[in-house]
Design a protein around this motif. Structure first.
Motif, short mmCIF file in Angstrom:
data_model
loop_
_atom_site.label_atom_id
_atom_site.label_comp_id
_atom_site.label_asym_id
_atom_site.label_seq_id
_atom_site.Cartn_x
_atom_site.Cartn_y
_atom_site.Cartn_z
N ALA A 500 0.83 -1.21 0.00
CA ALA A 500 0.00 0.00 0.00
C ALA A 500 0.86 1.25 0.00
O ALA A 500 0.57 2.22 -0.72
N LEU A 501 1.92 1.25 0.80
CA LEU A 501 2.82 2.40 0.82
C LEU A 501 3.47 2.63 -0.54
O LEU A 501 3.56 3.78 -1.01
N VAL A 502 3.91 1.57 -1.16
CA VAL A 502 4.55 1.69 -2.48
C VAL A 502 3.58 2.23 -3.51
O VAL A 502 3.90 3.14 -4.30
N LEU A 503 2.36 1.69 -3.52
CA LEU A 503 1.38 2.08 -4.53
C LEU A 503 0.98 3.55 -4.39
O LEU A 503 0.85 4.27 -5.39
N PHE A 504 0.80 4.02 -3.17
CA PHE A 504 0.36 5.40 -2.98
C PHE A 504 1.53 6.39 -3.08
O PHE A 504 1.38 7.48 -3.62
N ASN A 505 2.68 6.02 -2.54
CA ASN A 505 3.82 6.93 -2.57
C ASN A 505 4.43 7.07 -3.96
O ASN A 505 5.02 8.09 -4.29
N SER A 506 4.29 6.02 -4.77
CA SER A 506 4.83 6.08 -6.14
C SER A 506 3.86 6.70 -7.13
O SER A 506 4.21 6.92 -8.28
N TYR A 516 -7.21 5.85 4.20
CA TYR A 516 -6.56 5.83 5.51
C TYR A 516 -5.38 6.80 5.61
O TYR A 516 -4.70 6.85 6.64
N LYS A 517 -5.12 7.52 4.53
CA LYS A 517 -4.08 8.56 4.51
C LYS A 517 -2.71 8.00 4.91
O LYS A 517 -1.96 8.63 5.66
N VAL A 518 -2.37 6.83 4.41
CA VAL A 518 -1.08 6.23 4.79
C VAL A 518 0.08 6.96 4.13
O VAL A 518 1.20 6.93 4.62
#
Length: 557
Positions: A500-506, A516-518
């Motif tokens: 999830a972090l990779v998908l949203f941050n990239s 969830y605003k991760v």
């Protein structure tokens, strides 16, 4: 057989003593509420975080040495094809305390959490925390049932007191003094209860071993020609199952709210750790008497030498009653009554802990933080009281639907091991953990555990692991299926959180989908972190230079 009047009187005296101690402790709790400037919730649920080392050792040990522990160990040692090698609870619970003291007690106590689920609520929010609270409440209700069932069985056998009366009276006493003083009552009554357990059980052992009808278990244990039944054996096809049960008890107990409540109530982090280590020794010592009782019963070849007669308990389907049956038939009557006192003390010490555990989680994490954030102290007191009664009644009701304390113990540990432990580990030790991973991990872990089946409650096997065989028309898992379910939960939480972090941050997924605003909560990128560290170092160097300059100017001034 007639009612054992002397035994009933002895148990009544014990209950009055426990109830009196609970009332005295409740006054101490009220005094703490008047003098302390802290939160009233912490006073009731955690004893104002002032539980010292000695009291902590007593209450930690007494919580685990319950009726299910005593009767379950004796049942495992006595049951054919099991024996001592399957009586895992004393050693594995000891290992659990050591692991808890080394890795969990300090971070939990340093953060001053009120319950084990506070880090979940802080990290995941209310919805996911609520989903995790449900299995924890189930664990506590099963624990209440397990302990009360063991006492009901013991009193029925030795005192000839009806099962219903035994269970209901015991539950009522535990509910009353838990209502009165919260953790103060639970902790201080545990001192008396553990002392009674220790002296009563060890007093029964010599009379049991020296009875003419009792076999020489030491001689059979070291006989090289014949394997002693009470020692047991470990066949190749059950090795993985043995490992699975051992890991579940050694690791799953750490994720019990009862355990974390004892560490959180300690006067300091160091005290919490020392409490765990000391309790690890005590629980092994208290596991020896039920092992000896089960061994004597397993080696007794002719029950006709006793008033019990034949066939033996296993052939009558009464293996879960082997501890009270052995005490009744192989010790003098006054000694067997003392044994009932030991079981009663063990039951009360665990029942009150489970009641307080469930109440803490519901009142703090569900009612106060989700349902009624503006609830007053008076309202919370009523929520506490009502929850204690509801959990007590629910646990008492389950005792009428099963007769095996070992099954209830294992079911409670299973739920904690496969669902709660992975989330606790993730929240405390994996910073990458977020709501997406927790949500998917919960769903995957629960689904996998259900598909793997559970013979003890009639849950069929759908997902067959290596070695799964058909026995009497039912598929039985031979592999470490509980550990497989736990690892599936753990791996899914960490992997999906990182994904999830990779998908949203990239930017592969739009930020508007990040409910969830991760992305905002995630740690800075490595390059940014290095830059930030360099800036902080430069700032620190500048401050040091300024301080040096100031010091060099002082003589001049």
């Amino acid at each position: 057989m007639a009612l054992n009047i002397a035994g009933v009187i002895a148990v009544v005296v014990f209950y009055i003593l426990i109830l009196g101690t609970g009332i005295w402790a409740s006054r101490k709790a009220k005094e703490a509420q008047k003098t302390s400037t802290g939160d009233r919730t912490e006073i009731v649920l955690l004893g104002d975080r002032k539980i010292n080392l000695l009291v902590g050792i007593f209450t930690m040990t007494a919580t685990w040495v319950g009726g299910g522990f005593l009767l379950g160990v004796a049942e495992a040692v006595y049951t054919p094809n099991m024996g001592l090698i399957w009586a895992l609870m004393p050693i594995q619970c000891s290992v659990s305390f050591i692991i808890g003291g080394l890795f969990f007690a300090k971070p939990m106590r340093d953060n001053k959490y009120v319950t084990m689920f506070d880090p979940f609520q802080k990290k995941y929010g209310n919805v996911l925390c609520g989903a995790l609270v449900l299995p924890a409440l189930l664990v506590d209700v099963l624990w209440v049932s397990c302990t009360l069932l063991s006492l009901g069985i013991t009193m029925t056998v030795i005192l000839e007191l009806p099962f219903t009366y035994s269970v209901c009276i015991s539950a009522a006493v535990a509910i009353v003094y838990t209502l009165l003083g919260g953790l103060y009552s639970v902790a201080y009554t545990d001192i008396i209860q553990l002392a009674l357990i220790f002296f009563s059980l060890w007093l029964c052992v010599p009379f049991l071993l020296l009875n003419p009808a009792s076999p020489n278990i030491a001689q059979t244990a070291f006989n090289n020609t014949v394997q002693a039944p009470w020692v047991g054996s470990l066949e190749k096809d059950v090795v993985w199952r043995w490992i699975d049960d051992g890991l579940m008890l050694a690791l799953g107990s750490v994720s019990f709210q009862c355990f974390q409540q004892r560490t959180l109530s300690a006067s300091s982090s160091r005290t919490a750790q020392l409490t765990c280590f000391a309790a690890a020794v005590m629980i092994v010592i208290l596991g020896i008497p039920p092992v000896l009782i089960g061994a004597v019963a397993a080696e007794s070849q002719d029950w006709n030498l006793t008033l019990y007669g034949s066939p033996p308990p296993y052939e009558r389907g009464q293996q879960m009653m082997v501890l009270p049956l052995t005490l009744q038939n192989l010790t003098p009557s006054f000694i067997s009554v003392i044994g009932v006192g030991a079981v009663a003390a063990a039951v009360m010490s665990s029942t009150d802990s489970a009641l307080l555990s469930a109440t803490s989680v519901f009142s703090s994490n569900i009612y106060k933080n989700i349902l009624r954030k503006q609830a007053s102290d008076r309202e919370m007191q009523w929520v506490f009281r009502i929850t204690v009664v509801v959990v007590g009644v629910a646990g008492t009701s389950i005792t009428f639907f099963t007769k095996s304390t070992l099954v209830l113990w294992l079911l409670g540990a299973d739920v904690s091991y496969t669902l709660i432990l992975p989330h606790l580990v993730s929240v405390l030790f994996f910073k990458v953990t977020n709501e997406y991973g927790a949500m998917v991990g919960y769903a995957v872990g629960l689904t996998v555990r259900i598909l793997l089946g559970e013979k003890s409650i009639g849950l069929p096997v759908v997902l067959h692991l290596p070695g799964c065989t058909l026995e009497d028309g039912i598929y039985v898992q031979k592999f470490a299926f509980r550990t497989v379910a736990m690892l599936c939960t753990q791996i899914t939480i960490v992997a999906c959180s990182a994904l999830a972090l990779v998908l949203f941050n990239s930017g592969l997924l739009p930020e508007r989908w990040d409910i969830y605003k991760v992305k905002r909560q995630s740690a800075a990128s490595p390059a940014h972190a290095v830059t930030q560290n360099l800036k902080e170092e430069a700032k620190g160097d500048a401050e040091c230079d300024e301080n040096k300059d100031a010091l060099s100017l002082q003589p001049m001034l």
